[in-house]
Design a protein around this motif. Sequence first.
Motif, PDB file in Angstrom:
ATOM      1  N   LEU A   1       1.320  -0.990   0.002  1.00 57.37           N
ATOM      2  CA  LEU A   1      -0.393   0.057  -0.247  1.00 57.37           C
ATOM      3  C   LEU A   1       1.325   0.636  -0.888  1.00 57.37           C
ATOM      4  N   TRP A   2       2.194   0.912   0.425  1.00 57.58           N
ATOM      5  CA  TRP A   2       2.830   2.178   0.451  1.00 57.58           C
ATOM      6  C   TRP A   2       3.254   2.367  -0.066  1.00 57.58           C
ATOM      7  N   ALA A   3       3.467   1.444  -1.821  1.00 60.01           N
ATOM      8  CA  ALA A   3       4.284   2.256  -2.628  1.00 60.01           C
ATOM      9  C   ALA A   3       3.975   2.071  -3.778  1.00 60.01           C
ATOM     10  N   ALA A   4       2.149   1.857  -3.622  1.00 62.15           N
ATOM     11  CA  ALA A   4       0.808   2.270  -4.183  1.00 62.15           C
ATOM     12  C   ALA A   4       0.711   4.353  -3.883  1.00 62.15           C
ATOM     13  N   VAL A   5       0.379   4.178  -2.194  1.00 64.46           N
ATOM     14  CA  VAL A   5      -0.350   5.128  -2.368  1.00 64.46           C
ATOM     15  C   VAL A   5       1.013   6.712  -2.084  1.00 64.46           C
ATOM     16  N   LYS A   6       2.270   6.498  -1.575  1.00 67.91           N
ATOM     17  CA  LYS A   6       3.236   7.361  -1.255  1.00 67.91           C
ATOM     18  C   LYS A   6       4.291   7.272  -2.211  1.00 67.91           C
ATOM     19  N   GLU A   7       4.424   5.844  -2.885  1.00 70.46           N
ATOM     20  CA  GLU A   7       5.645   6.290  -4.015  1.00 70.46           C
ATOM     21  C   GLU A   7       4.342   6.546  -5.385  1.00 70.46           C
TER      22      GLU A   7
ATOM     23  N   LYS B   1       8.916 -13.363  -4.352  1.00 70.16           N
ATOM     24  CA  LYS B   1       7.764 -12.719  -5.327  1.00 70.16           C
ATOM     25  C   LYS B   1       6.356 -13.840  -5.235  1.00 70.16           C
ATOM     26  N   GLN B   2       6.274 -14.489  -5.314  1.00 65.42           N
ATOM     27  CA  GLN B   2       4.606 -14.974  -4.960  1.00 65.42           C
ATOM     28  C   GLN B   2       4.137 -14.463  -3.600  1.00 65.42           C
ATOM     29  N   GLU B   3       4.879 -14.582  -2.530  1.00 67.86           N
ATOM     30  CA  GLU B   3       4.550 -14.046  -1.324  1.00 67.86           C
ATOM     31  C   GLU B   3       4.259 -12.252  -0.941  1.00 67.86           C
ATOM     32  N   VAL B   4       4.501 -11.290  -2.077  1.00 60.96           N
ATOM     33  CA  VAL B   4       4.488 -10.658  -2.070  1.00 60.96           C
ATOM     34  C   VAL B   4       2.895 -10.444  -3.303  1.00 60.96           C
ATOM     35  N   GLN B   5       3.041 -10.878  -3.932  1.00 58.65           N
ATOM     36  CA  GLN B   5       2.431 -11.463  -4.377  1.00 58.65           C
ATOM     37  C   GLN B   5       1.376 -10.913  -4.298  1.00 58.65           C
ATOM     38  N   GLU B   6       0.796 -12.201  -3.249  1.00 58.96           N
ATOM     39  CA  GLU B   6      -0.341 -12.176  -2.684  1.00 58.96           C
ATOM     40  C   GLU B   6      -0.474 -11.471  -1.890  1.00 58.96           C
ATOM     41  N   ALA B   7       0.502 -10.421  -0.947  1.00 56.67           N
ATOM     42  CA  ALA B   7      -0.242  -9.533  -0.377  1.00 56.67           C
ATOM     43  C   ALA B   7      -0.257  -8.642  -1.123  1.00 56.67           C
ATOM     44  N   LEU B   8      -0.057  -8.728  -2.442  1.00 57.34           N
ATOM     45  CA  LEU B   8      -0.041  -7.352  -2.794  1.00 57.34           C
ATOM     46  C   LEU B   8      -1.886  -7.840  -3.172  1.00 57.34           C
ATOM     47  N   GLU B   9      -2.408  -8.830  -3.694  1.00 54.75           N
ATOM     48  CA  GLU B   9      -3.858  -9.177  -3.961  1.00 54.75           C
ATOM     49  C   GLU B   9      -4.393  -8.678  -2.560  1.00 54.75           C
ATOM     50  N   SER B  10      -3.929  -9.058  -1.117  1.00 54.55           N
ATOM     51  CA  SER B  10      -5.373  -8.860  -0.076  1.00 54.55           C
ATOM     52  C   SER B  10      -5.133  -6.950  -0.012  1.00 54.55           C
ATOM     53  N   ALA B  11      -4.334  -5.994  -0.165  1.00 50.32           N
ATOM     54  CA  ALA B  11      -3.965  -5.063  -0.804  1.00 50.32           C
ATOM     55  C   ALA B  11      -4.991  -4.317  -1.249  1.00 50.32           C
ATOM     56  N   LYS B  12      -5.344  -5.074  -2.468  1.00 50.92           N
ATOM     57  CA  LYS B  12      -6.291  -4.496  -3.657  1.00 50.92           C
ATOM     58  C   LYS B  12      -7.459  -4.550  -2.726  1.00 50.92           C
ATOM     59  N   GLY B  13      -7.385  -5.981  -2.611  1.00 55.58           N
ATOM     60  CA  GLY B  13      -8.755  -6.113  -1.713  1.00 55.58           C
ATOM     61  C   GLY B  13      -9.633  -5.152  -0.398  1.00 55.58           C
ATOM     62  N   LEU B  14      -8.356  -5.120   0.629  1.00 57.64           N
ATOM     63  CA  LEU B  14      -8.492  -3.960   1.256  1.00 57.64           C
ATOM     64  C   LEU B  14      -9.397  -2.517   0.609  1.00 57.64           C
ATOM     65  N   GLN B  15      -8.636  -2.330  -0.301  1.00 56.53           N
ATOM     66  CA  GLN B  15      -8.665  -0.977  -1.067  1.00 56.53           C
ATOM     67  C   GLN B  15     -10.482  -1.514  -1.655  1.00 56.53           C
ATOM     68  N   LYS B  16     -10.618  -2.419  -2.021  1.00 56.58           N
ATOM     69  CA  LYS B  16     -12.069  -2.366  -2.324  1.00 56.58           C
ATOM     70  C   LYS B  16     -12.515  -2.451  -1.568  1.00 56.58           C
ATOM     71  N   ASP B  17     -12.355  -3.441  -0.155  1.00 56.41           N
ATOM     72  CA  ASP B  17     -13.517  -3.501   0.455  1.00 56.41           C
ATOM     73  C   ASP B  17     -13.375  -1.991   1.776  1.00 56.41           C
ATOM     74  N   LEU B  18     -12.901  -1.294   1.954  1.00 57.51           N
ATOM     75  CA  LEU B  18     -13.163  -0.496   2.869  1.00 57.51           C
ATOM     76  C   LEU B  18     -12.472   1.112   1.909  1.00 57.51           C
ATOM     77  N   GLN B  19     -12.349   1.116   0.545  1.00 54.80           N
ATOM     78  CA  GLN B  19     -13.227   2.722   0.456  1.00 54.80           C
ATOM     79  C   GLN B  19     -13.843   2.799  -0.865  1.00 54.80           C
ATOM     80  N   LYS B  20     -15.280   2.097   0.216  1.00 52.84           N
ATOM     81  CA  LYS B  20     -16.512   2.111  -0.553  1.00 52.84           C
ATOM     82  C   LYS B  20     -17.423   3.305  -0.349  1.00 52.84           C
TER      83      LYS B  20
END
Length: 176
Positions: free
Chosen positions: A130-136, A157-176
């Motif tokens: 989220l930091w990379a997406a928002v702040k950077e 890389k797979q762990e980071v990709q899974e974390a990014l998917e979780s981050a995108k899910g949070l964005q979708k769920d919480l930024q309604k």
Amino acid sequence: MNPVQESPSRKADWVKAAFRCLHAKKSWCGRIHAHKLLAIGDLLGVIDQPFKFTLYQYGPYSFDLDSEIARLEAFGVLDVQFTKPGYGPRYTVVQDDCEGADKAFEGLERVAEKVGSWPSKKLELVSTCLWAAVKENMRGDEEIVNRVKALKPRYSKQEVQEALESAKGLQKDLQK
């Protein structure tokens, strides 16, 4: 967002609210958990908390928040327990003068509902994505994954990709 009052009592209220929310979700309730809960809520624009975060060893981190946790511990507002060898301490709010749920903390409760039970490793990776997406201001998945992987080479890389998917899910769920 409205300007944030940064008095010690306001900061203390946010720390206590963070640990209350984490306890409600059966979190480990360590310092990392409080940092990541507040950082994720802030990065998603769900809360307007008073701490300044920077990218640090385990992802977004606030020196100011850590100082406030230590201050509350010293004054007996937070109880600290070392319950498992090899793990950091757990925090519990023992002096709580907050009556009822403050509207300011509703967003924090929403974030805790989603991430409160997550282990610190997942919190670290998701908050860094989220930091990379928002702040950077990184937009593409590959760009974010490569940035986080460069910051955190101990993760695959797979762990980071899974974390990014979780981050995108949070964005979708919480930024309604």
